[in-house]
Write a protein that holds these residues in place. Structure first.
Motif, PDB file in Angstrom:
ATOM      1  N   LYS A   2       0.866  -0.994   0.136  1.00 28.94           N
ATOM      2  CA  LYS A   2      -0.291   0.176   0.186  1.00 28.94           C
ATOM      3  C   LYS A   2       0.596   0.704  -0.065  1.00 28.94           C
ATOM      4  O   LYS A   2       0.031   2.400  -0.247  1.00 28.94           O
ATOM      5  N   HIS A   3       2.157   0.990  -0.022  1.00 27.82           N
ATOM      6  CA  HIS A   3       3.189   2.523   0.375  1.00 27.82           C
ATOM      7  C   HIS A   3       4.132   2.350   0.510  1.00 27.82           C
ATOM      8  O   HIS A   3       4.766   1.054   0.467  1.00 27.82           O
ATOM      9  N   ASN A   4       5.520   3.176  -0.227  1.00 27.90           N
ATOM     10  CA  ASN A   4       6.412   2.776  -0.118  1.00 27.90           C
ATOM     11  C   ASN A   4       7.191   2.326   1.370  1.00 27.90           C
ATOM     12  O   ASN A   4       6.720   2.244   1.917  1.00 27.90           O
ATOM     13  N   PRO A   5       8.386   1.917   1.297  1.00 31.10           N
ATOM     14  CA  PRO A   5       8.583   0.896   2.116  1.00 31.10           C
ATOM     15  C   PRO A   5       9.113   2.090   2.552  1.00 31.10           C
ATOM     16  O   PRO A   5       9.754   1.774   4.433  1.00 31.10           O
ATOM     17  N   PHE A   6      10.385   3.103   2.618  1.00 32.89           N
ATOM     18  CA  PHE A   6      10.914   3.753   3.192  1.00 32.89           C
ATOM     19  C   PHE A   6       9.512   5.357   4.136  1.00 32.89           C
ATOM     20  O   PHE A   6       9.601   5.186   2.845  1.00 32.89           O
ATOM     21  N   VAL A   7      10.159   5.255   5.284  1.00 31.40           N
ATOM     22  CA  VAL A   7       9.000   6.182   5.676  1.00 31.40           C
ATOM     23  C   VAL A   7       9.545   7.783   6.287  1.00 31.40           C
ATOM     24  O   VAL A   7       9.330   8.852   5.864  1.00 31.40           O
ATOM     25  N   TRP A   8      11.161   7.291   6.608  1.00 32.71           N
ATOM     26  CA  TRP A   8      11.490   8.342   6.876  1.00 32.71           C
ATOM     27  C   TRP A   8      13.247   7.745   6.837  1.00 32.71           C
ATOM     28  O   TRP A   8      13.886   7.111   6.914  1.00 32.71           O
ATOM     29  N   ILE A   9      14.554   8.968   6.418  1.00 34.65           N
ATOM     30  CA  ILE A   9      15.604   8.545   6.435  1.00 34.65           C
ATOM     31  C   ILE A   9      16.223   9.813   6.893  1.00 34.65           C
ATOM     32  O   ILE A   9      16.076  10.830   6.887  1.00 34.65           O
ATOM     33  N   GLY A  48       3.862  16.538   0.632  1.00 32.26           N
ATOM     34  CA  GLY A  48       3.180  16.029   0.802  1.00 32.26           C
ATOM     35  C   GLY A  48       2.618  14.407   0.125  1.00 32.26           C
ATOM     36  O   GLY A  48       2.891  13.460   0.308  1.00 32.26           O
ATOM     37  N   ASP A  49       1.036  13.923  -0.768  1.00 29.23           N
ATOM     38  CA  ASP A  49       0.588  12.807  -0.975  1.00 29.23           C
ATOM     39  C   ASP A  49       1.954  12.271  -2.395  1.00 29.23           C
ATOM     40  O   ASP A  49       1.440  11.572  -2.599  1.00 29.23           O
ATOM     41  N   ALA A  50       3.039  12.993  -2.706  1.00 28.49           N
ATOM     42  CA  ALA A  50       4.112  12.904  -3.633  1.00 28.49           C
ATOM     43  C   ALA A  50       3.929  11.533  -3.017  1.00 28.49           C
ATOM     44  O   ALA A  50       4.808  11.403  -1.979  1.00 28.49           O
ATOM     45  N   PRO A  51       4.761  10.466  -4.204  1.00 34.08           N
ATOM     46  CA  PRO A  51       5.837   9.135  -3.980  1.00 34.08           C
ATOM     47  C   PRO A  51       6.819   9.542  -3.739  1.00 34.08           C
ATOM     48  O   PRO A  51       7.312  10.566  -3.616  1.00 34.08           O
ATOM     49  N   GLY A  52       7.226   8.916  -2.345  1.00 33.17           N
ATOM     50  CA  GLY A  52       8.462   8.868  -1.737  1.00 33.17           C
ATOM     51  C   GLY A  52       8.514   9.195  -0.826  1.00 33.17           C
ATOM     52  O   GLY A  52       7.768   9.834  -0.042  1.00 33.17           O
ATOM     53  N   ALA A  53      10.044   9.368  -0.016  1.00 32.46           N
ATOM     54  CA  ALA A  53       9.575   9.742   1.665  1.00 32.46           C
ATOM     55  C   ALA A  53      10.542  10.444   1.670  1.00 32.46           C
ATOM     56  O   ALA A  53      10.798  11.590   0.842  1.00 32.46           O
TER      57      ALA A  53
END
Length: 124
Positions: A2-9, A48-53
């Motif tokens: 449902k989402h990309n694996p990375f949330v925060w870097i 915001g809601d754009a792809p990526g972390a």
């Protein structure tokens, strides 16, 4: 998925002001400084809601800059633009813009002002 694996870097730094100046110059965006009781952070912009972390520069004694750890890739429209600003900002090019394949675009790697190895990816 449902989402990309990375949330925060989190990218470790020794000198927050120097690191902020480096990243703002290379990427031409503003970084928001935040201090959580001695844990200094420099937040990257959030689309915001754009792809990526998104993520942060982080300064605290337990965070140590290194070229040994995971390699973080920043998105770019054309990574040569950012690579062209790296050395003037105080970094070093480690791997010039190189085509991965026709289907997977290009990559490049640099050392930031703190000694971290950081990568770029673009389709052009």
């Amino acid at each position: 998925m449902k989402h990309n694996p990375f949330v925060w870097i989190e990218i470790p730094v020794n000198d927050m002001a120097r690191a902020v100046a480096f990243y703002e110059k290379v990427f031409e965006f503003k970084i928001q400084l935040v201090d959580f009781g001695g844990l200094k952070m420099g937040w990257f912009p959030n689309a915001g809601d754009a792809p990526g972390a998104t993520g942060t520069l982080i300064q605290q004694e337990s965070y140590i800059p290194s070229q040994e750890g995971p390699l973080v890739y920043f998105y770019s429209e054309n990574l040569q633009n950012e690579l062209d600003r790296v050395e003037d900002a105080g970094g070093k090019i480690l791997h010039p813009k190189t085509q991965i394949s026709e289907d997977h675009g290009y990559m490049g790697v640099f050392e930031d002002s703190e000694g971290n190895r950081v990568a770029l990816h673009s389709n052009a």
